[in-house]
Scaffold this motif. Structure first.
Motif, PDB file in Angstrom:
ATOM      1  N   ASN A 189       0.795  -1.235   0.000  1.00 11.07           N
ATOM      2  CA  ASN A 189       0.000   0.000   0.000  1.00 11.07           C
ATOM      3  C   ASN A 189       0.827   1.285   0.000  1.00 11.07           C
ATOM      4  O   ASN A 189       0.286   2.378   0.205  1.00 11.07           O
ATOM      5  CB  ASN A 189      -0.944   0.012   1.211  1.00 11.07           C
ATOM      6  CG  ASN A 189      -2.018  -1.056   1.074  1.00 11.07           C
ATOM      7  OD1 ASN A 189      -2.548  -1.277  -0.006  1.00 11.07           O
ATOM      8  ND2 ASN A 189      -2.315  -1.750   2.157  1.00 11.07           N
ATOM      9  N   ILE A 190       2.130   1.164  -0.198  1.00 13.78           N
ATOM     10  CA  ILE A 190       2.939   2.394  -0.306  1.00 13.78           C
ATOM     11  C   ILE A 190       2.448   3.151  -1.539  1.00 13.78           C
ATOM     12  O   ILE A 190       2.361   2.578  -2.634  1.00 13.78           O
ATOM     13  CB  ILE A 190       4.442   2.062  -0.448  1.00 13.78           C
ATOM     14  CG1 ILE A 190       4.960   1.334   0.804  1.00 13.78           C
ATOM     15  CG2 ILE A 190       5.253   3.344  -0.676  1.00 13.78           C
ATOM     16  CD1 ILE A 190       6.377   0.809   0.661  1.00 13.78           C
ATOM     17  N   PRO A 191       2.136   4.440  -1.391  1.00 16.86           N
ATOM     18  CA  PRO A 191       1.587   5.184  -2.538  1.00 16.86           C
ATOM     19  C   PRO A 191       2.585   5.283  -3.697  1.00 16.86           C
ATOM     20  O   PRO A 191       3.800   5.174  -3.500  1.00 16.86           O
ATOM     21  CB  PRO A 191       1.318   6.578  -1.951  1.00 16.86           C
ATOM     22  CG  PRO A 191       1.294   6.399  -0.480  1.00 16.86           C
ATOM     23  CD  PRO A 191       2.187   5.254  -0.171  1.00 16.86           C
ATOM     24  N   SER A 192       2.052   5.499  -4.878  1.00 12.71           N
ATOM     25  CA  SER A 192       2.906   5.702  -6.054  1.00 12.71           C
ATOM     26  C   SER A 192       3.754   6.952  -5.872  1.00 12.71           C
ATOM     27  O   SER A 192       3.390   7.860  -5.121  1.00 12.71           O
ATOM     28  CB  SER A 192       2.038   5.852  -7.307  1.00 12.71           C
ATOM     29  OG  SER A 192       1.307   4.674  -7.511  1.00 12.71           O
ATOM     30  N   ASP A 193       4.875   6.974  -6.582  1.00 11.81           N
ATOM     31  CA  ASP A 193       5.817   8.116  -6.583  1.00 11.81           C
ATOM     32  C   ASP A 193       6.491   8.336  -5.223  1.00 11.81           C
ATOM     33  O   ASP A 193       6.985   9.428  -4.961  1.00 11.81           O
ATOM     34  CB  ASP A 193       5.117   9.418  -7.005  1.00 11.81           C
ATOM     35  CG  ASP A 193       4.432   9.280  -8.360  1.00 11.81           C
ATOM     36  OD1 ASP A 193       5.027   8.652  -9.254  1.00 11.81           O
ATOM     37  OD2 ASP A 193       3.297   9.783  -8.513  1.00 11.81           O
ATOM     38  N   SER A 194       6.470   7.334  -4.374  1.00 12.65           N
ATOM     39  CA  SER A 194       7.082   7.509  -3.050  1.00 12.65           C
ATOM     40  C   SER A 194       8.602   7.371  -3.124  1.00 12.65           C
ATOM     41  O   SER A 194       9.133   6.638  -3.951  1.00 12.65           O
ATOM     42  CB  SER A 194       6.541   6.462  -2.070  1.00 12.65           C
ATOM     43  OG  SER A 194       5.211   6.726  -1.751  1.00 12.65           O
ATOM     44  N   VAL A 195       9.257   8.087  -2.216  1.00 16.55           N
ATOM     45  CA  VAL A 195      10.708   7.938  -2.039  1.00 16.55           C
ATOM     46  C   VAL A 195      10.910   7.106  -0.773  1.00 16.55           C
ATOM     47  O   VAL A 195      10.416   7.472   0.301  1.00 16.55           O
ATOM     48  CB  VAL A 195      11.402   9.302  -1.889  1.00 16.55           C
ATOM     49  CG1 VAL A 195      12.875   9.127  -1.553  1.00 16.55           C
ATOM     50  CG2 VAL A 195      11.233  10.121  -3.160  1.00 16.55           C
ATOM     51  N   ILE A 196      11.603   5.985  -0.915  1.00 18.07           N
ATOM     52  CA  ILE A 196      11.758   5.057   0.202  1.00 18.07           C
ATOM     53  C   ILE A 196      13.242   4.933   0.554  1.00 18.07           C
ATOM     54  O   ILE A 196      14.067   4.622  -0.304  1.00 18.07           O
ATOM     55  CB  ILE A 196      11.214   3.657  -0.182  1.00 18.07           C
ATOM     56  CG1 ILE A 196       9.751   3.770  -0.632  1.00 18.07           C
ATOM     57  CG2 ILE A 196      11.366   2.676   0.966  1.00 18.07           C
ATOM     58  CD1 ILE A 196       9.265   2.569  -1.419  1.00 18.07           C
ATOM     59  N   VAL A 197      13.567   5.195   1.808  1.00 18.50           N
ATOM     60  CA  VAL A 197      14.940   4.984   2.277  1.00 18.50           C
ATOM     61  C   VAL A 197      15.005   3.609   2.929  1.00 18.50           C
ATOM     62  O   VAL A 197      14.254   3.327   3.865  1.00 18.50           O
ATOM     63  CB  VAL A 197      15.355   6.069   3.295  1.00 18.50           C
ATOM     64  CG1 VAL A 197      16.652   5.682   4.000  1.00 18.50           C
ATOM     65  CG2 VAL A 197      15.535   7.406   2.600  1.00 18.50           C
ATOM     66  N   VAL A 198      15.877   2.746   2.407  1.00 18.54           N
ATOM     67  CA  VAL A 198      16.100   1.430   3.014  1.00 18.54           C
ATOM     68  C   VAL A 198      17.452   1.474   3.710  1.00 18.54           C
ATOM     69  O   VAL A 198      18.470   1.701   3.061  1.00 18.54           O
ATOM     70  CB  VAL A 198      16.089   0.311   1.951  1.00 18.54           C
ATOM     71  CG1 VAL A 198      16.390  -1.032   2.604  1.00 18.54           C
ATOM     72  CG2 VAL A 198      14.748   0.267   1.236  1.00 18.54           C
ATOM     73  N   SER A 199      17.452   1.279   5.016  1.00 23.30           N
ATOM     74  CA  SER A 199      18.692   1.407   5.772  1.00 23.30           C
ATOM     75  C   SER A 199      19.093   0.060   6.371  1.00 23.30           C
ATOM     76  O   SER A 199      18.310  -0.568   7.080  1.00 23.30           O
ATOM     77  CB  SER A 199      18.511   2.444   6.878  1.00 23.30           C
ATOM     78  OG  SER A 199      19.718   2.651   7.540  1.00 23.30           O
ATOM     79  N   LEU A 200      20.321  -0.363   6.070  1.00 22.44           N
ATOM     80  CA  LEU A 200      20.821  -1.625   6.611  1.00 22.44           C
ATOM     81  C   LEU A 200      21.655  -1.321   7.848  1.00 22.44           C
ATOM     82  O   LEU A 200      22.852  -1.071   7.754  1.00 22.44           O
ATOM     83  CB  LEU A 200      21.662  -2.363   5.565  1.00 22.44           C
ATOM     84  CG  LEU A 200      20.869  -3.200   4.564  1.00 22.44           C
ATOM     85  CD1 LEU A 200      20.162  -2.314   3.561  1.00 22.44           C
ATOM     86  CD2 LEU A 200      21.760  -4.177   3.846  1.00 22.44           C
ATOM     87  N   ASP A 201      20.997  -1.319   8.983  1.00 19.69           N
ATOM     88  CA  ASP A 201      21.675  -0.954  10.219  1.00 19.69           C
ATOM     89  C   ASP A 201      22.081  -2.211  10.988  1.00 19.69           C
ATOM     90  O   ASP A 201      21.692  -2.406  12.148  1.00 19.69           O
ATOM     91  CB  ASP A 201      20.766  -0.034  11.057  1.00 19.69           C
ATOM     92  CG  ASP A 201      20.416   1.228  10.293  1.00 19.69           C
ATOM     93  OD1 ASP A 201      21.259   1.684   9.498  1.00 19.69           O
ATOM     94  OD2 ASP A 201      19.299   1.747  10.459  1.00 19.69           O
ATOM     95  N   TYR A 202      22.829  -3.061  10.309  1.00 19.77           N
ATOM     96  CA  TYR A 202      23.364  -4.257  10.965  1.00 19.77           C
ATOM     97  C   TYR A 202      24.612  -4.718  10.229  1.00 19.77           C
ATOM     98  O   TYR A 202      24.872  -4.317   9.101  1.00 19.77           O
ATOM     99  CB  TYR A 202      22.316  -5.373  11.034  1.00 19.77           C
ATOM    100  CG  TYR A 202      21.865  -5.952   9.705  1.00 19.77           C
ATOM    101  CD1 TYR A 202      20.836  -5.362   8.979  1.00 19.77           C
ATOM    102  CD2 TYR A 202      22.447  -7.113   9.196  1.00 19.77           C
ATOM    103  CE1 TYR A 202      20.400  -5.906   7.785  1.00 19.77           C
ATOM    104  CE2 TYR A 202      22.017  -7.670   8.001  1.00 19.77           C
ATOM    105  CZ  TYR A 202      20.990  -7.052   7.291  1.00 19.77           C
ATOM    106  OH  TYR A 202      20.558  -7.596   6.108  1.00 19.77           O
ATOM    107  N   GLY A 203      25.361  -5.572  10.929  1.00 16.61           N
ATOM    108  CA  GLY A 203      26.574  -6.116  10.336  1.00 16.61           C
ATOM    109  C   GLY A 203      26.435  -7.598  10.086  1.00 16.61           C
ATOM    110  O   GLY A 203      25.328  -8.138  10.140  1.00 16.61           O
ATOM    111  N   VAL A 204      27.552  -8.252   9.846  1.00 15.62           N
ATOM    112  CA  VAL A 204      27.475  -9.674   9.493  1.00 15.62           C
ATOM    113  C   VAL A 204      26.910 -10.515  10.631  1.00 15.62           C
ATOM    114  O   VAL A 204      26.275 -11.538  10.382  1.00 15.62           O
ATOM    115  CB  VAL A 204      28.854 -10.231   9.080  1.00 15.62           C
ATOM    116  CG1 VAL A 204      29.285  -9.664   7.765  1.00 15.62           C
ATOM    117  CG2 VAL A 204      29.898  -9.961  10.136  1.00 15.62           C
TER     118      VAL A 204
END
Lengths: 218, 286
Positions: free
Chosen positions: B54-69
């Motif tokens: 349901n994320i609206p169209s034209d959205s800007v999404i920040v995906v943050s990988l806040d973890y290590g191995v």
């Protein structure tokens, strides 16, 4: 002059000023202060990056000393030092020389040495938790029995081997998560937040001096 | 009588080495002989999928990988599944995805992901137009604050191609937190949700959804309840359910049998310990 520079009030004033520069623009719209806060944040980032080098030097010194003194398990210190140097050289951002995070050797060491070792360290927790649960989950009294029941329901609700035949466990777990857990965690979170505010106010007012060498009591 | 008490005592104090050995056997068995148990779908994985759908169209999404191995066994499967989900919808919905990390190993984790998925060939998404990777942003919470104020200033170049952000069309209108519509954070600790809330959610109103390791889940409850956290992906079991929901069984589903068996062992040991405890108490033991 040197006596003036060593006065305890100087770091206290710097601390209070820097903290206020960050706090005020968070709550009020002061464009000028916002600019100062952003600049201060950039300074912090520079200090953080510099601290990485300090960390490397410190780690090197500690383990070099261990090797020199042949302390317990000094052999591991050699492994650490060698790999630290190798990874630092391979990961150095000189793509023209074939170095950098994308180079093959760096990726190989990361994927085949560091990655499995890191995962192993984390996975070892499973053994400790199993052993700890066996010893701790014992109904010695009413309190312990409640923890035992809640813990066992949550453990079972996370495993398809139980939930596939007893799906009601998921609902029970949801209730534990939503009601007793949320309530308790909210109290803990708010208590910690109030403690942080008290600490921040004490620091701002110069009452809390633990971050200064010797607590500033000289 | 004495031998019976001795047995009960032994049942209450099984040597931890035997427990470790049992743990190893219980986890290894389903890896060699998959059980293929049915997986009931919990509410968290369903909410996560519905939220992304349901994320609206034209959205800007920040995906943050806040973890290590060290967090990869639990968080990597959900990261992979979520990226599949995002990329498979990004062109149809014109989403723009900005990948970053506030943990220094985050970009290396994402390198691993890119070695297994080629988003261009799998989903036809174009780097720099549909998604971009900015790499590690140092400074923990301070870094988050600076990134919110001036994204270009914090990451003048991207991570994968090391080119200035001005050369990427999608970054033209993505400069501060006000240009971002959603944060998806996968995290094992600090910086994590509280820092995101302080630096992005409260000042700029950016919604956030979080995938976290099992031990962090209880601490997330108040934020879910208050609405500050919009959806939560709690650990490996939910990741497996999510993989099933998006019809892409992967690493998490493969690990669910091992999760089942290890949890079965815990329950068995708890039952044995308590039976022995009550039996010995009934016989006058401690």
């Amino acid at each position: 002059m040197s006596d003036v520079l060593r006065r305890i009030e100087i770091p206290l004033i710097i601390t209070a000023l820097v903290a206020l520069i960050q706090v005020i623009p968070y709550y009020f719209d002061f464009p000028a202060l916002q600019g100062a806060a952003n600049t201060a944040s950039d300074w912090v980032l520079l200090i953080v990056n510099a601290a990485v080098f300090v960390g490397v030097i410190s780690l090197g010194q500690v383990h070099m000393r261990r090797v020199q003194r042949r302390s317990t398990h000094w052999e591991y210190s050699i492994v650490l030092l060698v790999l630290m140097v190798v990874m630092a050289i391979l990961g150095f951002p000189l793509e023209g020389m074939g170095l950098g995070l994308q180079n093959e050797q760096y990726q190989f060491l990361f994927n085949n040495v560091y990655n499995p070792l890191g995962s192993t360290m984390y996975s070892i927790l499973a053994f400790f938790i199993t052993s700890a649960a066996y010893r701790a989950f014992r109904a010695r009294n009413i309190d312990a029995a409640l923890i035992l029941i809640a813990g066992t329901i949550v453990v079972m609700s996370n495993a398809p081997i139980f939930t596939s035949s007893a799906p009601f466990l998921i609902e029970w777990k949801n209730w534990i998560f939503d009601v007793p857990n949320a309530t308790t965690m909210r109290a803990v979170t708010m208590g910690a937040a109030l403690g942080s505010i008290a600490l921040a106010v004490r620091t701002l007012m110069g009452i809390e001096r633990g971050y200064l060498r010797g607590g500033g009591e000289e | 009588m004495r031998s019976r008490m001795s047995l009960l005592e032994k049942m209450q104090n099984i040597d931890r080495r035997y427990i470790y050995l049992l743990g190893w056997i219980f986890v290894l068995f389903p890896l060699l002989n998959p059980l293929g148990l049915p997986v009931p779908i919990g509410r968290e994985s369903r909410q996560w999928k519905e939220y992304i759908d349901n994320i609206p169209s034209d959205s800007v999404i920040v995906v943050s990988l806040d973890y290590g191995v060290s967090g990869m066994p639990e968080l990597y499967p959900m990261t992979v599944a979520t990226m599949h989900h995002l990329w498979s919808n990004s062109q149809a919905k014109n989403w723009q995805i900005v990948v970053c990390a506030f943990w220094n190993q985050g970009p290396l984790v994402f390198d691993t992901l890119l070695s297994q998925i080629n988003p261009a060939s799998a989903y036809g998404v174009v780097y720099g137009e549909d998604w971009i990777e900015l790499g590690w942003i140092p400074g923990s919470e301070t870094g988050m604050n600076s990134f919110a104020v001036d994204m270009w200033g914090q990451t003048p170049t991207d991570y994968l191609e090391q080119r200035p952000l001005s050369q990427y069309p999608m970054m033209e209108n993505i400069r501060t937190a006000q240009d971002v519509d959603l944060i998806i954070s996968f995290e094992t600790g600090t910086p994590g949700l509280p820092e995101w809330l302080r630096q992005w959610n409260t000042p700029y109103g950016v919604p956030i959804i979080v995938g976290c390791i099992g031990v962090s889940v209880p601490g997330m409850a108040p934020y879910l309840d208050s609405g500050q956290l919009s959806a939560l992906m709690p650990g490996l079991t939910s990741s497996g359910e999510y993989e099933i929901l998006i019809n892409r069984p992967g690493l998490a589903v493969a690990g669910l049998d091992a999760v089942s068996m290890s949890h079965l062992l815990v329950v068995l040991l708890v039952v044995i310990g308590n039976i022995a405890f009550f039996a010995s108490r009934g016989k006058g033991g401690s």
